[in-house]
Scaffold this motif. Structure first.
Motif, PDB file in Angstrom:
ATOM      1  N   ASP A  74       4.297 -28.362  18.288  1.00 43.23           N
ATOM      2  CA  ASP A  74       5.382 -27.734  17.579  1.00 43.23           C
ATOM      3  C   ASP A  74       5.918 -26.544  18.019  1.00 43.23           C
ATOM      4  OD1 ASP A  74       5.448 -29.532  15.525  1.00 43.23           O
ATOM      5  OD2 ASP A  74       4.149 -28.312  13.896  1.00 43.23           O
ATOM      6  N   VAL A  75       4.857 -25.856  18.725  1.00 49.25           N
ATOM      7  CA  VAL A  75       5.136 -24.365  19.688  1.00 49.25           C
ATOM      8  C   VAL A  75       5.720 -24.795  20.958  1.00 49.25           C
ATOM      9  CG1 VAL A  75       3.936 -22.796  21.046  1.00 49.25           C
ATOM     10  CG2 VAL A  75       3.255 -23.172  18.910  1.00 49.25           C
ATOM     11  N   ALA A  76       5.518 -25.993  21.614  1.00 47.05           N
ATOM     12  CA  ALA A  76       6.233 -26.259  22.811  1.00 47.05           C
ATOM     13  C   ALA A  76       7.616 -26.869  22.462  1.00 47.05           C
ATOM     14  CB  ALA A  76       5.620 -27.622  23.340  1.00 47.05           C
ATOM     15  N   GLU A  77       7.725 -27.383  21.430  1.00 47.43           N
ATOM     16  CA  GLU A  77       9.349 -27.783  20.925  1.00 47.43           C
ATOM     17  C   GLU A  77      10.167 -26.672  20.622  1.00 47.43           C
ATOM     18  OE1 GLU A  77       8.820 -30.565  17.865  1.00 47.43           O
ATOM     19  OE2 GLU A  77       8.144 -32.269  18.904  1.00 47.43           O
ATOM     20  N   ALA A  78       9.569 -25.582  20.044  1.00 48.42           N
ATOM     21  CA  ALA A  78      10.095 -24.535  19.500  1.00 48.42           C
ATOM     22  C   ALA A  78      10.432 -23.555  20.806  1.00 48.42           C
ATOM     23  CB  ALA A  78       9.333 -23.624  18.605  1.00 48.42           C
ATOM     24  N   ALA A 138       9.421 -15.871  23.587  1.00 48.94           N
ATOM     25  CA  ALA A 138       8.731 -16.981  23.009  1.00 48.94           C
ATOM     26  C   ALA A 138       7.992 -16.644  21.739  1.00 48.94           C
ATOM     27  CB  ALA A 138       7.536 -17.229  23.964  1.00 48.94           C
ATOM     28  N   PHE A 139       7.502 -15.401  21.517  1.00 50.45           N
ATOM     29  CA  PHE A 139       6.793 -15.136  20.367  1.00 50.45           C
ATOM     30  C   PHE A 139       7.838 -14.874  19.190  1.00 50.45           C
ATOM     31  CE2 PHE A 139       2.897 -14.860  22.163  1.00 50.45           C
ATOM     32  CZ  PHE A 139       1.857 -14.750  21.376  1.00 50.45           C
ATOM     33  N   GLY A 140       9.081 -14.597  19.576  1.00 52.31           N
ATOM     34  CA  GLY A 140      10.155 -14.639  18.478  1.00 52.31           C
ATOM     35  C   GLY A 140      10.434 -15.902  17.832  1.00 52.31           C
ATOM     36  N   LYS A 141      10.201 -16.868  18.719  1.00 57.19           N
ATOM     37  CA  LYS A 141      10.218 -18.493  18.202  1.00 57.19           C
ATOM     38  C   LYS A 141       8.940 -19.071  17.741  1.00 57.19           C
ATOM     39  CE  LYS A 141      13.844 -19.153  21.904  1.00 57.19           C
ATOM     40  NZ  LYS A 141      14.089 -19.975  23.148  1.00 57.19           N
ATOM     41  N   THR A 142       7.737 -18.362  18.284  1.00 57.32           N
ATOM     42  CA  THR A 142       6.789 -18.938  18.001  1.00 57.32           C
ATOM     43  C   THR A 142       6.229 -18.527  16.299  1.00 57.32           C
ATOM     44  OG1 THR A 142       5.791 -19.016  20.079  1.00 57.32           O
ATOM     45  CG2 THR A 142       4.217 -19.062  18.546  1.00 57.32           C
ATOM     46  N   ALA A 143       6.424 -17.329  15.982  1.00 56.39           N
ATOM     47  CA  ALA A 143       6.171 -16.647  14.736  1.00 56.39           C
ATOM     48  C   ALA A 143       6.465 -17.716  13.600  1.00 56.39           C
ATOM     49  CB  ALA A 143       6.695 -15.500  14.566  1.00 56.39           C
ATOM     50  N   PRO A 144       7.623 -18.184  13.370  1.00 56.85           N
ATOM     51  CA  PRO A 144       7.923 -18.810  12.142  1.00 56.85           C
ATOM     52  C   PRO A 144       7.006 -20.282  12.390  1.00 56.85           C
ATOM     53  CG  PRO A 144       9.795 -19.037  13.533  1.00 56.85           C
ATOM     54  CD  PRO A 144       8.847 -18.042  13.955  1.00 56.85           C
ATOM     55  N   VAL A 145       6.689 -20.905  13.572  1.00 54.84           N
ATOM     56  CA  VAL A 145       6.096 -22.085  13.769  1.00 54.84           C
ATOM     57  C   VAL A 145       4.702 -21.961  13.223  1.00 54.84           C
ATOM     58  CG1 VAL A 145       5.297 -23.775  15.517  1.00 54.84           C
ATOM     59  CG2 VAL A 145       7.341 -22.944  15.657  1.00 54.84           C
TER      60      VAL A 145
END
Length: 237
Positions: free
Chosen positions: A129-133, A215-222
């Motif tokens: 999921d992190v890779a996709e995000a 990356a962390f902006g996208k990772t947080a919700p995941v």
């Protein structure tokens, strides 16, 4: 539930917290200073696996409630061509690449000596999921105590770990500490340089730190979503 993020140095810590805007809240715990931003408590634990393990263990032990996950984060070297400079990598295996013994027949990992472990496997669904995000490359991230600086050593590492995409210095220490507390661990890196002969002029540390923030902006919700579902699944089990 909150997530602990462990970086090596303050510049990496600050790159993570910048993803959430504003000034982070500072929280002192024994042996560590946590910068709280979004769902993350971020600390700069020091360079190398020993410092990273110690800082992680202190933070986990001092937490009033258990963390849902631990993330080892920062910049690192990427193995060409799998992980070019400026890309992101997320570990599907966190490997202690130089923990073992030299023998007349070559390097033997600690597991080959009959004790210890040299690999941690982060949760597959979280890695996916992190890779996709984020668009991160998935693969093994090697933890080394001595950063690679030659083509020969690069070739040795890739021969021993064909699926390696990056190397850094803290991931295995963070994962080892997290495992002692029964907390899942993840490693996320932004590539600042190519693994091989050292050429500091070719390093792109600023770009890598900016990529880490994005990356962390996208990772947080995941991660938030994953920790909620993982908690529910554990409760059902």
């Amino acid at each position: 539930m909150r997530v602990l993020v462990v970086t090596a140095v303050p510049a990496e810590r600050d790159a993570v917290t910048r993803a959430f805007g504003g000034a982070p809240r500072i929280h002192e715990v024994p042996g560590a200073e946590l910068h709280r931003a979004g769902p993350f408590d971020v600390l700069a634990g020091g360079a190398g696996p020993a410092a990273a393990a110690a800082a992680t263990a202190f933070a986990l032990a001092a937490a009033p409630t258990p963390y849902a996950a631990v993330v080892s984060a920062g910049i690192g070297g990427g193995f060409a061509p799998a992980a070019p400079v400026g890309s992101l990598v997320v570990a599907n295996a966190v490997v202690a690449a130089d923990l073992g013994a030299e023998t007349p027949d070559g390097f033997v990992p600690v597991t080959g000596l009959g004790f210890g472990r040299d690999t941690f496997l982060p949760p597959e669904d979280l890695v996916r999921d992190v890779a996709e995000a984020t668009g991160a490359v998935r693969g093994a991230v090697l933890t080394v105590s001595t950063v690679t600086g030659s083509a020969a050593r690069t070739a040795e590492l890739l021969a021993a770990h064909p699926g390696a995409v990056a190397e850094a210095m803290e991931g295995f220490g963070v994962a080892e500490a997290a495992a002692r507390f029964g907390v899942p661990a993840l490693e996320l890196r932004a590539v600042s340089n190519t693994v091989g002969p050292r050429d500091r002029e070719a390093w792109r540390i600023g770009d890598a730190l900016a990529a880490l923030t994005e990356a962390f902006g996208k990772t947080a919700p995941v991660v938030e979503s994953w920790t909620q579902h993982d908690r529910i699944d554990r409760h059902r089990d």
